[in-house]
Design an enzyme around this catalytic site. Structure first.
Site, PDB file in Angstrom:
ATOM      1  CD1 TRP A  92      -2.485 -13.850   2.136  1.00 50.27           C
ATOM      2  CD2 TRP A  92      -4.283 -14.319   0.902  1.00 50.27           C
ATOM      3  NE1 TRP A  92      -3.597 -13.449   2.846  1.00 50.27           N
ATOM      4  CE2 TRP A  92      -4.714 -13.726   2.105  1.00 50.27           C
ATOM      5  CE3 TRP A  92      -5.237 -14.712  -0.032  1.00 50.27           C
ATOM      6  CZ2 TRP A  92      -6.052 -13.504   2.400  1.00 50.27           C
ATOM      7  CZ3 TRP A  92      -6.579 -14.494   0.255  1.00 50.27           C
ATOM      8  CH2 TRP A  92      -6.971 -13.901   1.455  1.00 50.27           C
ATOM      9  CG  ASP A 142      -0.806 -10.581   3.191  1.00 47.70           C
ATOM     10  OD1 ASP A 142       0.400 -10.881   3.316  1.00 47.70           O
ATOM     11  OD2 ASP A 142      -1.568 -10.465   4.158  1.00 47.70           O
ATOM     12  CE  LYS A 153      -3.529  -2.267   2.904  1.00 49.99           C
ATOM     13  NZ  LYS A 153      -4.285  -2.220   4.169  1.00 49.99           N
TER      14      LYS A 153
END
Length: 819
Positions: free
Chosen positions: A661, A587, A577
């Site tokens: 993931w 992830d 992010k």
């Protein structure tokens, strides 16, 4: 797979139970539990210190019992042949028992096994009354103005004070309801003061029933049992609540009426409810309900507050006495972890050392401050109009009392850990075993997936994810977020596997609710550069393929545009992010790369496939552990984060779901890179064939599932975790089905799926099922330091979409694998 109902099972149990208790504990039913046993729970102490009187709460639904099941009244708890203290309780104050509570003693890191059984002979257990709640008022006298003259005290279960009642009216014994454990007692002023006071005890016996029978003055002086030890004055006292007006706490004083009720007055658990009607807060009136409870062996009072509407600046606090010293627990922790604010010093009325504290979830506190009378914790609860916290008092003269500040802080640290890192539980019920057939068949596997989706629908947990709803699990309005995308993709896969369109209809409605007619996405903001926003785009692309509606193509193009501009590390992998600069998390591979591959196949003629492959290449290069073949959770290219190794930039642990993931991303991304591009497919296939044996090596040989921290299964606090287990089973089964892995992996994969059913599926009395032991969330930074303690501190929950989605998908792939 026909499910037997709880009612059918219960009557079968009743018929057998008269003889059950005559037999030994080793006498087994066909289901594998002793005759007469409703459930067995294996419980582990996750701490390196002993936990005495650890409360274990089990609701009847989880035990496979309907709330009206007649055997509930006969439930008891044992460990081996030893009865444990237990009590049926009404946890929410609605007038009906809904849980059984047992107290279990644990040595440090100890694992124990308990059984919930039907005591059909009603054999009483040796019991000592260790908690009490009471309300006592006068009768037989008369009111003269605001004073009640004459009469004698009687205990009542409920009280609405008459309008003339106020402080020192000599109508309510010790001026309000009281509650105590074998450690300490408390009283709550049922008048405009709304102060919370402390009865210090020099005995473990119950004392409230004898306090205040003469007058208000006597209990302010030392007696054999102890005394009132706190000067409340104009303060909140110990753990009281009110409204922070920016300068001071306004107590719950301006109230139309009060009502106090004794909910439970049991040997090991007691509780009270206080309802405030028409509390004047600023320019509005609201209703407030408080449930206060205590468990034997604990000084803590659990407080659950609910208001009729959200109010800003809710406040809880402690009286600030001169000479007391203030301390706070760690605030650099995950939001769901518990911490404290406390005071210590010679602040009792007897001039003894007294410690007082508030314990709360870190995310619920907005600020810590003071006013003239109080240490104040200003709260902004995540749950909006609901707040849960604890308060506690520790007096040096109590039996085994805490006599110095250092020991008091150590005590608060341990209590915070007990609340944060809960006992690890593995539950097996008669209803579970009656409905589980091991090994599963192909038909069973698909039916378990359907049963899980149907259960989510019955709970309303799927439709609530639509735009404009309310996500009760996250306690917020739904976002266009990866958990929604994952669960809806699982639903869509289930429709394809079963031919039942009701699942894809839900998926289309939920994801479609976020897409406006012009293709904008509700709650989405590209400039956040949050990789988690990309994952629901998988379902947006499916909607476009199925409908050819241009709004879905437009919506997907917004997500693709984000990836064009999304910040990256120097070798091209995405930052997780914008607020996590230079960080690559495992992830994020699943959040972004299957979407990018699918989008590129649909609209770019595969122009971005090399970028897709590069993400995996970079992740393998920097995050793979060469010793185990597993992957570290995250990597900081700049090696600056507190959680990052200063030499490698890697996080400290091999988190299961993080690698789950990646495993899912590998098999899903290969769906979109065509077979005529072997040079692009081969790096992913190589990575998968390299990873698969490492996954199998980390598989628990006993259960077939995987642990929260993959390489430390025997470390204190670690637990078998449902989401990583579901993800690995899905990825392995799909890889075998598609020919990426050889059939030699089939045995371990089926063992993993059978383990999922045995270990994590809980069949409930209403016919639904739950997926237990899911780690609620995992991340790094902002209070999450990547330590082992951090990964143990995240809540363990049922039916997290991170687990439910992969579980549904795993069953679909296992169905294909067995067929």
């Amino acid at each position: 797979m026909a499910f037997r109902s709880a009612a059918v099972l219960s009557f079968a149990l009743i018929a057998a139970l008269i003889a059950a208790l005559m037999s030994s504990c080793s006498s087994k039913t066909e289901a594998g539990l002793p005759v007469g046993v409703v459930a067995r729970v294996v419980i582990s102490n996750p701490s390196d210190f002993e936990r005495r009187d650890e409360p274990v709460f089990l609701d009847f639904e989880t035990l496979g019992l309907a709330s009206n099941d007649p055997i509930i009244a006969q439930l008891a708890v044992r460990a081996g042949h030893d009865r444990l203290p237990s009590q049926l309780i009404d946890i929410n104050g609605d007038g009906s028992d809904d849980q059984i509570l047992a107290l279990v003693d644990f040595k440090a890191a100890e694992t124990r096994q308990i059984e919930i059984f039907v005591n059909s002979a009603n054999t009483p257990a040796a019991s000592t009354k260790r908690t009490q709640a009471e309300i006592s008022i006068k009768q037989g006298g008369e009111w003269k103005g605001e004073q009640y003259i004459g009469g004698s005290f009687i205990n009542v279960d409920k009280l609405v004070p008459p309008p003339q009642y106020t402080d020192h009216s000599e109508f309510i014994r010790y001026e309000g309801p009281g509650i105590e454990s074998d450690k300490v007692g408390y009283r709550f002023y049922l008048d405009w003061r709304n102060g919370f006071d402390i009865f210090g005890k020099k005995t473990t016996d119950m004392v409230l029933q004898n306090v205040g029978l003469d007058d208000y003055e006597a209990y302010h002086h030392m007696a054999d049992w102890g005394m009132d030890i706190l000067k409340v004055g104009s303060a909140l006292g110990v753990g009281g609540y009110g409204f922070w007006n920016g300068k001071a706490v306004e107590r719950v004083s301006k109230v139309d009426s009060w009502e106090a009720t004794v909910i439970e007055n049991g040997d090991i658990y007691s509780s009270l409810k206080i309802a405030y009607t028409g509390w004047q807060v600023a320019d509005k009136k609201i209703n407030l309900t408080a449930i206060l409870s205590m468990v034997a062996g604990s000084r803590l009072v659990n407080v659950k507050l609910e208001t009729s509407e959200n109010i800003p600046n809710f406040a809880i606090g402690l009286v600030n006495h001169e000479g007391s010293s203030f301390s706070q627990g760690d605030s650099n922790i995950t939001g769901k972890a518990w911490t404290y604010a406390g005071s210590y010093g010679k602040q009792s009325l007897n001039d003894d050392n007294l410690g007082m504290a508030l314990l709360f979830k870190r995310e619920d506190r907005d600020a810590q401050t003071t006013d003239e009378h109080n240490y104040v914790s200003v709260m902004d609860p995540v749950a909006g109009n609901e707040l849960e916290y604890y308060f506690v008092a520790a007096w040096e003269l109590e039996p085994e009392g805490i006599t110095n500040e250092q020991d008091f802080i150590r005590y608060l640290e341990q209590e915070s850990e007990r609340l944060t890192i809960t006992p690890r539980q593995r539950l097996t019920t008669q209803l579970d075993l009656t409905n589980k057939k091991i090994p599963v068949t192909a038909k069973d596997a698909l039916e378990w997936s359907q049963k899980m989706a149907d259960s989510e629908s019955a709970r309303g947990f799927d439709q609530m994810l639509a735009y404009g709803g309310f996500d009760v699990r996250r306690q917020r309005q739904p976002d266009f977020i990866y958990t929604t995308g994952l669960l809806m993709q699982a639903y869509d896969d289930l429709s394809a596997a079963t031919g039942n369109q009701k699942y894809s209809q839900v998926a289309n409605e939920v994801i479609g609710s976020f897409i406006t007619d012009n293709g904008d996405i509700h709650t989405y903001n590209e400039e956040d550069y949050n990789i988690d926003w990309i994952n629901p785009g998988n379902m947006v692309l499916r909607l476009y393929e199925n409908t050819k509606d241009e709004k879905y193509k437009t919506a997907a193009s917004h997500l693709r545009h984000q990836l064009e501009n999304h910040p990256r590390v120097s070798e091209g992998a995405f930052w997780h992010k914008k607020r996590y600069p230079y960080q690559v998390w495992l992830d994020g591979v699943y959040m972004s790369i299957p979407f990018l591959a699918h989008y590129s196949a649909l609209f770019e003629n595969g122009a971005s496939f090399e970028e897709v492959v590069n993400e995996f290449v970079v992740v393998r290069k920097y995050l793979r552990d060469p010793e185990s073949g597993l992957y570290w959770h995250a990597w900081d290219e700049k090696k600056m984060q507190a959680w990052a190794d200063p030499e490698t930039g890697l996080s400290k642990h091999l988190w299961g779901r993080g690698l789950g993931w990646v495993a899912m991303a590998l098999v899903d991304t290969l769906d979109y890179i065509p077979t005529d591009k072997p040079e692009l497919r081969q790096p992913l296939l190589d990575m998968l064939t390299e990873l698969a044996p490492a996954i199998i090596a980390a598989q628990d040989p006993e259960s077939g599932v995987w642990y929260q921290i993959l390489d430390q299964p025997n470390r204190t606090g670690n637990y078998r975790e449902a989401s990583v287990s579901s993800m690995f089973v899905y990825a392995l089964a799909k890889a075998i089905n598609n020919g990426y892995l050889p059939d030699s992996y089939k045995e371990a994969t089926l063992k993993g799926y059978n383990g999922l059913i045995k270990e994590f599926i809980n069949v409930r009395s209403d016919g639904t099922i739950s997926l237990t032991n899911n780690c609620a969330v995992g991340g790094l930074g902002y209070g999450r330091d990547g330590s082992y303690q951090y990964y143990m501190s995240e809540p363990i929950v049922d039916n997290n979409p991170n687990g439910v989605g992969p579980f549904i998908m795993a069953g679909i792939q296992i169905n294909k694998l067995i067929r």
